[in-house]
Design a protein around this motif. Structure first.
Motif, PDB file in Angstrom:
ATOM      1  N   THR A  40       0.931  -1.230  -0.101  1.00  0.00           N
ATOM      2  CA  THR A  40      -0.127   0.134  -0.034  1.00  0.00           C
ATOM      3  C   THR A  40       0.870   1.262   0.025  1.00  0.00           C
ATOM      4  O   THR A  40       0.655   2.366  -0.784  1.00  0.00           O
ATOM      5  CB  THR A  40      -0.955   0.090   1.290  1.00  0.00           C
ATOM      6  N   LEU A  41       2.051   1.206   0.911  1.00  0.00           N
ATOM      7  CA  LEU A  41       2.799   2.467   0.970  1.00  0.00           C
ATOM      8  C   LEU A  41       3.544   2.624  -0.533  1.00  0.00           C
ATOM      9  O   LEU A  41       3.713   3.900  -1.126  1.00  0.00           O
ATOM     10  CB  LEU A  41       3.953   2.082   1.914  1.00  0.00           C
ATOM     11  N   THR A  42       4.082   1.544  -1.126  1.00  0.00           N
ATOM     12  CA  THR A  42       4.335   1.913  -2.586  1.00  0.00           C
ATOM     13  C   THR A  42       3.436   2.203  -3.433  1.00  0.00           C
ATOM     14  O   THR A  42       3.792   3.090  -4.234  1.00  0.00           O
ATOM     15  CB  THR A  42       5.002   0.261  -2.921  1.00  0.00           C
ATOM     16  N   MET A  43       2.017   1.716  -3.387  1.00  0.00           N
ATOM     17  CA  MET A  43       1.123   1.906  -4.420  1.00  0.00           C
ATOM     18  C   MET A  43       0.894   3.718  -4.410  1.00  0.00           C
ATOM     19  O   MET A  43       0.489   4.200  -5.273  1.00  0.00           O
ATOM     20  CB  MET A  43      -0.174   1.539  -4.276  1.00  0.00           C
ATOM     21  N   SER A  44       0.929   4.256  -3.079  1.00  0.00           N
ATOM     22  CA  SER A  44       0.638   5.631  -3.022  1.00  0.00           C
ATOM     23  C   SER A  44       1.447   6.422  -3.359  1.00  0.00           C
ATOM     24  O   SER A  44       1.353   7.785  -3.758  1.00  0.00           O
ATOM     25  CB  SER A  44       0.622   5.969  -1.521  1.00  0.00           C
ATOM     26  N   PHE A  45       2.610   6.013  -4.281  1.00  0.00           N
ATOM     27  CA  PHE A  45       3.645   6.930  -4.705  1.00  0.00           C
ATOM     28  C   PHE A  45       3.522   6.799  -6.376  1.00  0.00           C
ATOM     29  O   PHE A  45       4.266   7.101  -7.246  1.00  0.00           O
ATOM     30  CB  PHE A  45       4.992   6.592  -4.512  1.00  0.00           C
ATOM     31  N   TYR A  46       2.353   5.985  -6.748  1.00  0.00           N
ATOM     32  CA  TYR A  46       2.196   5.648  -8.068  1.00  0.00           C
ATOM     33  C   TYR A  46       0.960   6.432  -8.541  1.00  0.00           C
ATOM     34  O   TYR A  46       0.055   6.626  -7.797  1.00  0.00           O
ATOM     35  CB  TYR A  46       2.247   4.226  -8.524  1.00  0.00           C
ATOM     36  N   SER A  47       0.665   6.293  -9.978  1.00  0.00           N
ATOM     37  CA  SER A  47      -0.567   7.061 -10.352  1.00  0.00           C
ATOM     38  C   SER A  47      -1.761   6.052 -10.110  1.00  0.00           C
ATOM     39  O   SER A  47      -1.456   4.860  -9.570  1.00  0.00           O
ATOM     40  CB  SER A  47      -0.384   6.904 -11.921  1.00  0.00           C
ATOM     41  N   GLY A  48      -2.993   6.440 -10.651  1.00  0.00           N
ATOM     42  CA  GLY A  48      -4.112   5.631 -10.385  1.00  0.00           C
ATOM     43  C   GLY A  48      -4.037   4.287 -10.813  1.00  0.00           C
ATOM     44  O   GLY A  48      -4.534   3.514 -10.271  1.00  0.00           O
ATOM     45  N   ASP A  49      -3.337   4.001 -11.994  1.00  0.00           N
ATOM     46  CA  ASP A  49      -3.381   2.519 -12.430  1.00  0.00           C
ATOM     47  C   ASP A  49      -2.216   1.851 -12.320  1.00  0.00           C
ATOM     48  O   ASP A  49      -2.007   0.744 -12.624  1.00  0.00           O
ATOM     49  CB  ASP A  49      -3.592   2.706 -13.905  1.00  0.00           C
ATOM     50  N   GLY A  50      -1.309   2.539 -11.507  1.00  0.00           N
ATOM     51  CA  GLY A  50      -0.081   2.032 -10.920  1.00  0.00           C
ATOM     52  C   GLY A  50       1.051   1.978 -12.156  1.00  0.00           C
ATOM     53  O   GLY A  50       2.170   1.337 -11.969  1.00  0.00           O
ATOM     54  N   SER A  51       0.989   2.619 -13.268  1.00  0.00           N
ATOM     55  CA  SER A  51       1.936   2.564 -14.168  1.00  0.00           C
ATOM     56  C   SER A  51       2.942   3.536 -14.496  1.00  0.00           C
ATOM     57  O   SER A  51       4.032   3.432 -14.819  1.00  0.00           O
ATOM     58  CB  SER A  51       1.123   2.701 -15.844  1.00  0.00           C
ATOM     59  N   GLU A  52       2.813   4.626 -13.621  1.00  0.00           N
ATOM     60  CA  GLU A  52       3.653   5.607 -13.561  1.00  0.00           C
ATOM     61  C   GLU A  52       4.064   6.011 -12.057  1.00  0.00           C
ATOM     62  O   GLU A  52       3.185   6.392 -11.297  1.00  0.00           O
ATOM     63  CB  GLU A  52       3.214   6.843 -14.208  1.00  0.00           C
ATOM     64  N   PHE A  53       5.279   6.332 -11.834  1.00  0.00           N
ATOM     65  CA  PHE A  53       5.638   6.776 -10.471  1.00  0.00           C
ATOM     66  C   PHE A  53       5.508   8.230 -10.543  1.00  0.00           C
ATOM     67  O   PHE A  53       6.202   9.218 -11.263  1.00  0.00           O
ATOM     68  CB  PHE A  53       7.203   6.560 -10.373  1.00  0.00           C
ATOM     69  N   VAL A  54       4.900   8.795  -9.575  1.00  0.00           N
ATOM     70  CA  VAL A  54       4.283  10.293  -9.339  1.00  0.00           C
ATOM     71  C   VAL A  54       4.961  10.995  -8.083  1.00  0.00           C
ATOM     72  O   VAL A  54       4.740  11.915  -7.803  1.00  0.00           O
ATOM     73  CB  VAL A  54       3.022  10.193  -9.510  1.00  0.00           C
ATOM     74  N   GLY A  55       5.768  10.119  -7.258  1.00  0.00           N
ATOM     75  CA  GLY A  55       6.074  10.690  -6.125  1.00  0.00           C
ATOM     76  C   GLY A  55       5.230  11.076  -5.056  1.00  0.00           C
ATOM     77  O   GLY A  55       4.320  10.397  -4.610  1.00  0.00           O
ATOM     78  N   MET A  56       5.473  12.398  -4.902  1.00  0.00           N
ATOM     79  CA  MET A  56       4.497  12.824  -3.751  1.00  0.00           C
ATOM     80  C   MET A  56       3.154  13.538  -4.211  1.00  0.00           C
ATOM     81  O   MET A  56       2.401  14.289  -3.152  1.00  0.00           O
ATOM     82  CB  MET A  56       5.205  14.120  -2.746  1.00  0.00           C
ATOM     83  N   ASP A  57       2.919  13.281  -5.335  1.00  0.00           N
ATOM     84  CA  ASP A  57       1.858  14.040  -5.957  1.00  0.00           C
ATOM     85  C   ASP A  57       0.546  13.532  -5.112  1.00  0.00           C
ATOM     86  O   ASP A  57      -0.495  14.347  -5.156  1.00  0.00           O
ATOM     87  CB  ASP A  57       1.881  13.541  -7.825  1.00  0.00           C
ATOM     88  N   ASN A  58       0.357  12.271  -5.097  1.00  0.00           N
ATOM     89  CA  ASN A  58      -0.915  11.843  -4.358  1.00  0.00           C
ATOM     90  C   ASN A  58      -1.107  12.473  -2.837  1.00  0.00           C
ATOM     91  O   ASN A  58      -2.121  12.989  -2.647  1.00  0.00           O
ATOM     92  CB  ASN A  58      -0.989  10.434  -4.215  1.00  0.00           C
ATOM     93  N   TYR A  59       0.104  12.709  -2.321  1.00  0.00           N
ATOM     94  CA  TYR A  59       0.129  13.374  -0.860  1.00  0.00           C
ATOM     95  C   TYR A  59      -0.213  14.615  -0.880  1.00  0.00           C
ATOM     96  O   TYR A  59      -0.862  15.317  -0.340  1.00  0.00           O
ATOM     97  CB  TYR A  59       1.366  12.928  -0.290  1.00  0.00           C
ATOM     98  N   THR A  60       0.272  15.617  -1.992  1.00  0.00           N
ATOM     99  CA  THR A  60      -0.116  17.105  -2.415  1.00  0.00           C
ATOM    100  C   THR A  60      -1.708  17.165  -2.706  1.00  0.00           C
ATOM    101  O   THR A  60      -2.207  17.995  -2.180  1.00  0.00           O
ATOM    102  CB  THR A  60       0.670  17.179  -3.546  1.00  0.00           C
TER     103      THR A  60
END
Length: 324
Positions: free
Chosen positions: A66-86
């Protein structure tokens, strides 16, 4: 579903049960051999290893995933860093969810514990005390969904005609117009909190009532002889004596509140400004299909639990030291 499918499923079930029994018997056999050789450490390893494996597979791995998935896009295909937390701390809808959750975890444990304590004090030593406890404990036997349906009928609104909701019917008796309570923000949040408080007060009452009976009567009598008033006895003698029980009740209700999903889902579906973390986590991951944001909400939920767990562990250690 045809007969062949049922046969296959029962066959898989039978194989699973046989495998489980075989593993269980093997563990008991290994433990017996180890105990005959006076190897207590190996006995502990044999019995603890299944629990450790299940803990790793069912808790540790999902948490890391779950922690790893939180750093990826909605479909899990792209690493987005802290964008989800932002997004979680800047998006108006997500911010509203965090604010609602903060209100729930402050108001519900505080009021449920306070009402339970007051009720426990009022019925302590009274005739019919068991009946009073049973009455206030009854809501604990109702599921959150069942309680939500009951209270949804109480808040029910009709634009015209005879009201079937208790609150609106009472208002119309006094000449006021009916109100769509569950659609009116922010009061709808507090009306939802009433449901959980109604359920948890019974738990608080039973635990705190048992703690009250453990307060030494000699201390109370000494306080009365010294001229202490009932309110002084309550705040300076009773409450400090049952502090550990109050903490246990508050922490338990806090965790139940933080996991809140059923009441919000059954009564408002998270609409009209009533969404909370646990429901939004499910909404993002399963309804909207955004696994990244759903995982982010799950991580935030986990972070809120950590301080309470740390406090409770320290509190238990302090009590153990005091007991020694």
């Amino acid at each position: 579903m045809n007969i062949s499918d049922l046969t296959d499923r029962f066959g898989l079930l039978a194989v699973g049960l046989i495998a489980f029994l075989a593993i269980l018997m093997a563990l008991y056999g290994l433990a017996e051999l180890a105990s005959r050789n006076n190897r207590s450490r190996w006995v502990a390893v044999v019995f603890l290893s299944p629990a450790v494996i299940f803990l790793l597979v069912g808790l540790v791995y999902p948490a890391l995933r779950t922690l790893t998935m939180s750093f990826y896009s909605g479909d899990g295909s792209e690493f987005v860093g802290m964008d989800n937390y932002t997004w979680a701390v800047t998006d108006p809808g997500a911010l509203k969810t965090l604010i609602n959750t903060a209100m729930w975890i402050v108001i519900v444990p505080l009021l449920a514990t306070a009402f339970g304590l007051v009720y426990a004090v009022l019925i302590d030593g009274r005739r019919g005390e068991r009946t009073y406890k049973a009455l206030v404990f009854l809501p604990m036997g109702i599921s959150f969904v069942g309680a939500s349906i009951i209270w949804k009928f109480i808040y029910q609104y009709k634009a015209s005609g005879e009201q079937i909701g208790l609150m609106n019917q009472v208002m119309t008796w006094f000449g006021a117009s009916p109100v769509n309570w569950l659609n009116s923000s922010p009061i709808n949040n507090f009306l939802l909190m009433v449901v959980l408080i109604w359920i948890e007060v019974g738990f608080a009452t039973v635990v705190l009532s048992a703690a009250l009976k453990g307060v030494p009567l000699e201390i109370i009598e000494a306080a009365r002889i010294d001229g202490a008033s009932p309110s002084q006895i309550f705040w300076r003698v009773t409450v400090p004596s049952i502090r550990s029980a109050i903490v246990v009740v508050a922490v338990t209700v806090f965790i139940a509140t933080l996991k809140l999903f059923d009441i919000v889902r059954a009564m408002t579906g998270g609409h009209h400004g009533t969404d909370v973390l646990a429901h939004n986590m499910w909404d993002q991951a399963f309804r909207l299909g955004n696994d990244g944001r759903g995982a982010t909400m799950a991580v935030l939920l986990f972070l809120l639990v950590i301080p309470v767990v740390i406090y409770q562990v320290r509190n238990m250690r302090r009590q153990e030291l005091e007991a020694r």
